[in-house]
Design a protein around this motif. Structure first.
Motif, PDB file in Angstrom:
ATOM      1  N   LYS A   1       0.834  -1.211   0.000  1.00 52.09           N
ATOM      2  CA  LYS A   1       0.000   0.000   0.000  1.00 52.09           C
ATOM      3  C   LYS A   1       0.862   1.250   0.000  1.00 52.09           C
ATOM      4  O   LYS A   1       0.561   2.220  -0.691  1.00 52.09           O
ATOM      5  CB  LYS A   1      -0.923   0.002   1.211  1.00 52.09           C
ATOM      6  CG  LYS A   1      -2.102  -0.913   1.064  1.00 52.09           C
ATOM      7  CD  LYS A   1      -3.015  -0.814   2.271  1.00 52.09           C
ATOM      8  CE  LYS A   1      -4.207  -1.748   2.104  1.00 52.09           C
ATOM      9  NZ  LYS A   1      -5.110  -1.674   3.266  1.00 52.09           N
ATOM     10  N   GLY A   2       1.959   1.221   0.778  1.00 47.59           N
ATOM     11  CA  GLY A   2       2.860   2.367   0.825  1.00 47.59           C
ATOM     12  C   GLY A   2       3.495   2.667  -0.522  1.00 47.59           C
ATOM     13  O   GLY A   2       3.814   3.811  -0.826  1.00 47.59           O
ATOM     14  N   LEU A   3       3.669   1.644  -1.352  1.00 49.59           N
ATOM     15  CA  LEU A   3       4.249   1.811  -2.688  1.00 49.59           C
ATOM     16  C   LEU A   3       3.191   1.876  -3.782  1.00 49.59           C
ATOM     17  O   LEU A   3       3.517   1.863  -4.967  1.00 49.59           O
ATOM     18  CB  LEU A   3       5.209   0.655  -2.982  1.00 49.59           C
ATOM     19  CG  LEU A   3       6.450   0.586  -2.088  1.00 49.59           C
ATOM     20  CD1 LEU A   3       7.191  -0.723  -2.317  1.00 49.59           C
ATOM     21  CD2 LEU A   3       7.362   1.772  -2.356  1.00 49.59           C
ATOM     22  N   CYS A   4       1.904   1.917  -3.362  1.00 50.33           N
ATOM     23  CA  CYS A   4       0.770   1.941  -4.307  1.00 50.33           C
ATOM     24  C   CYS A   4       0.772   0.717  -5.221  1.00 50.33           C
ATOM     25  O   CYS A   4       0.455   0.810  -6.404  1.00 50.33           O
ATOM     26  CB  CYS A   4       0.761   3.232  -5.123  1.00 50.33           C
ATOM     27  SG  CYS A   4       0.582   4.703  -4.121  1.00 50.33           S
ATOM     28  N   LEU A   5       1.150  -0.441  -4.669  1.00 52.28           N
ATOM     29  CA  LEU A   5       1.187  -1.688  -5.428  1.00 52.28           C
ATOM     30  C   LEU A   5       0.216  -2.718  -4.881  1.00 52.28           C
ATOM     31  O   LEU A   5       0.320  -3.905  -5.197  1.00 52.28           O
ATOM     32  CB  LEU A   5       2.602  -2.275  -5.416  1.00 52.28           C
ATOM     33  CG  LEU A   5       3.687  -1.459  -6.100  1.00 52.28           C
ATOM     34  CD1 LEU A   5       5.060  -2.086  -5.868  1.00 52.28           C
ATOM     35  CD2 LEU A   5       3.401  -1.340  -7.589  1.00 52.28           C
ATOM     36  N   GLU A   6      -0.738  -2.305  -4.046  1.00 50.56           N
ATOM     37  CA  GLU A   6      -1.625  -3.271  -3.397  1.00 50.56           C
ATOM     38  C   GLU A   6      -2.513  -4.027  -4.367  1.00 50.56           C
ATOM     39  O   GLU A   6      -3.035  -5.091  -4.028  1.00 50.56           O
ATOM     40  CB  GLU A   6      -2.477  -2.589  -2.314  1.00 50.56           C
ATOM     41  CG  GLU A   6      -3.499  -1.612  -2.837  1.00 50.56           C
ATOM     42  CD  GLU A   6      -2.992  -0.192  -2.934  1.00 50.56           C
ATOM     43  OE1 GLU A   6      -3.830   0.697  -3.060  1.00 50.56           O
ATOM     44  OE2 GLU A   6      -1.772   0.034  -2.912  1.00 50.56           O
ATOM     45  N   GLN A   7      -2.688  -3.552  -5.596  1.00 59.42           N
ATOM     46  CA  GLN A   7      -3.471  -4.275  -6.597  1.00 59.42           C
ATOM     47  C   GLN A   7      -2.659  -5.385  -7.253  1.00 59.42           C
ATOM     48  O   GLN A   7      -3.220  -6.300  -7.848  1.00 59.42           O
ATOM     49  CB  GLN A   7      -3.986  -3.316  -7.678  1.00 59.42           C
ATOM     50  CG  GLN A   7      -4.905  -2.232  -7.148  1.00 59.42           C
ATOM     51  CD  GLN A   7      -6.140  -2.789  -6.471  1.00 59.42           C
ATOM     52  OE1 GLN A   7      -6.740  -3.740  -6.955  1.00 59.42           O
ATOM     53  NE2 GLN A   7      -6.495  -2.234  -5.326  1.00 59.42           N
ATOM     54  N   GLU A   8      -1.317  -5.318  -7.140  1.00 64.22           N
ATOM     55  CA  GLU A   8      -0.441  -6.283  -7.795  1.00 64.22           C
ATOM     56  C   GLU A   8       0.185  -7.292  -6.836  1.00 64.22           C
ATOM     57  O   GLU A   8       0.471  -8.421  -7.211  1.00 64.22           O
ATOM     58  CB  GLU A   8       0.694  -5.544  -8.513  1.00 64.22           C
ATOM     59  CG  GLU A   8       0.220  -4.572  -9.569  1.00 64.22           C
ATOM     60  CD  GLU A   8       1.351  -3.698 -10.067  1.00 64.22           C
ATOM     61  OE1 GLU A   8       2.505  -4.159 -10.063  1.00 64.22           O
ATOM     62  OE2 GLU A   8       1.076  -2.559 -10.455  1.00 64.22           O
TER      63      GLU A   8
END
Length: 74
Positions: A8-15
């Motif tokens: 989430k901190g890296l905005c990758l929670e969808q991947e």
């Protein structure tokens, strides 16, 4: 869950970040019956701090198996 928080901190929670169908994952399967993990009072501590030998059974990188039964494959 630390992995999800990092994603989430890296905005990758969808991947990545959780074990969900369609997401990328790296997994390591350890054989906890190996003698280098004795005594079995704290197997997680031994894996992290004990320097066990030959305990990795299987490894998946981005969902593809790279080690099977302790041997490299693919």
């Amino acid at each position: 869950m630390a992995a999800l928080g990092g994603a989430k901190g890296l905005c990758l929670e969808q991947e990545t970040g959780s074990l969900t169908v369609g997401k990328s994952a790296d997994l390591v399967l350890c054989d906890l019956t190996q003698l280098s993990l004795l005594p079995r009072t704290d197997p997680i501590g031994l894996l992290v701090l004990g320097r066990p030998s030959r305990v990795v059974d299987s490894v998946w990188v981005r969902g593809k198996r790279r080690i099977e039964a302790g041997q490299f494959c693919g």
